[in-house]
Design an enzyme around this catalytic site. Structure first.
Site, mmCIF file in Angstrom:
data_model
loop_
_atom_site.group_PDB
_atom_site.id
_atom_site.type_symbol
_atom_site.label_atom_id
_atom_site.label_comp_id
_atom_site.label_asym_id
_atom_site.label_seq_id
_atom_site.Cartn_x
_atom_site.Cartn_y
_atom_site.Cartn_z
ATOM 1 N N LYS A 59 0.905 -1.190 -0.399
ATOM 2 C CA LYS A 59 -0.112 -0.069 0.042
ATOM 3 C C LYS A 59 0.983 1.253 0.477
ATOM 4 O O LYS A 59 0.168 2.208 -0.686
ATOM 5 C CB LYS A 59 -1.017 0.102 1.559
ATOM 6 N N GLY A 80 -0.366 0.779 6.095
ATOM 7 C CA GLY A 80 -0.780 -0.128 7.266
ATOM 8 C C GLY A 80 -1.779 -1.393 6.944
ATOM 9 O O GLY A 80 -2.518 -0.992 5.637
ATOM 10 N N ASP A 81 -1.935 -2.027 7.562
ATOM 11 C CA ASP A 81 -2.175 -3.359 6.834
ATOM 12 C C ASP A 81 -3.559 -4.040 8.028
ATOM 13 O O ASP A 81 -2.476 -4.199 9.328
ATOM 14 C CB ASP A 81 -2.246 -4.197 6.339
ATOM 15 N N SER A 82 -4.384 -5.256 8.599
ATOM 16 C CA SER A 82 -4.049 -5.539 10.348
ATOM 17 C C SER A 82 -5.266 -7.111 9.299
ATOM 18 O O SER A 82 -6.013 -6.929 7.930
ATOM 19 C CB SER A 82 -5.374 -4.686 11.453
ATOM 20 N N GLY A 117 0.133 -4.069 10.473
ATOM 21 C CA GLY A 117 1.227 -3.883 10.241
ATOM 22 C C GLY A 117 1.751 -2.882 9.561
ATOM 23 O O GLY A 117 0.450 -2.191 9.364
#
Length: 212
Positions: A59, A80-82, A117
């Site tokens: 991203k 970011g990622d979850s 992340g």
């Protein structure tokens, strides 16, 4: 110093704003499912930490070199990622009400791990100069809501678009008993981790404050 957020997540934006930062946002346009599928076809199943880092990096890198708000990027880019790890399985957004209900019936009264992340690119001066990243985790212990409460929560639509089918900062908050770790990790962005990454790039955290 300007922070650019490669995300359209209202929760991440609200978290940064509460910490005194008004980022410029841009949708990264990453096909998350396709990227994970391609990498897992090559390497095998990814652990939660690696998966959220893969997507966070993709991203952030997706908006490198773009114009945001009508001007070239000059500052730090954050991706970011979850994902939610429960019972040995990794869960992202449920999207459908029946999937969200199934997950809540399984996880109520129990605990799981919310992984977030972070990938931060130094793009000062309009060019990438380096990047740092790290995944962080918080353990979430759920209350035991009854089926009427679960159905009402799902009917609100909120759990359909968030990892693990729950939030901590909105309607889902009362259904969470305890969080072990940085609470902002559960929102999708660990502020303590982000501060450390910012400092690794030689940038002062207070220099990002731009909200009155």
């Amino acid at each position: 110093m300007r922070l650019y957020l490669a995300s359209t997540s209202p929760a991440r934006l609200a978290t940064l704003r509460a910490a005194g930062i008004e980022p410029l946002t841009h949708s990264p346009g990453v096909d998350e499912d396709a990227l994970v599928a391609r990498v897992e076809a090559e390497r095998g199943p990814l652990p939660a930490a690696e998966m959220v880092q893969l997507l966070a990096r993709a991203k952030a890198e997706a908006i490198v070199g773009l114009d945001v708000a009508g001007a070239p990027i000059d500052g730090l880019i954050l991706g970011g990622d979850s994902a939610f790890l429960f019972g040995g399985q990794i869960f992202g957004k449920p999207h459908r009400p029946e999937v969200a209900r199934e997950r809540w019936l399984a996880q109520r009264g129990k605990s799981g791990e919310l992984w977030s992340g972070h990938w931060l690119i130094d793009h000062r001066g309009g060019q990438p100069h380096g990047a740092v990243g790290r995944a962080d985790m918080a353990t979430v212990s759920f209350a035991d809501p009854d089926t009427d409460e679960i159905d009402a929560y799902i009917a609100s639509g909120e759990p359909l678009a968030v990892a693990g089918a729950f939030t901590i900062d909105s309607l889902g908050g009362p259904f969470i008993r305890r969080v072990e770790g940085d609470p902002s990790t559960v929102v999708g962005l660990s502020l303590s981790t982000l501060r450390e990454l910012v400092r690794e790039l030689g940038v002062s955290w207070p220099s990002l404050w731009n909200r009155g």
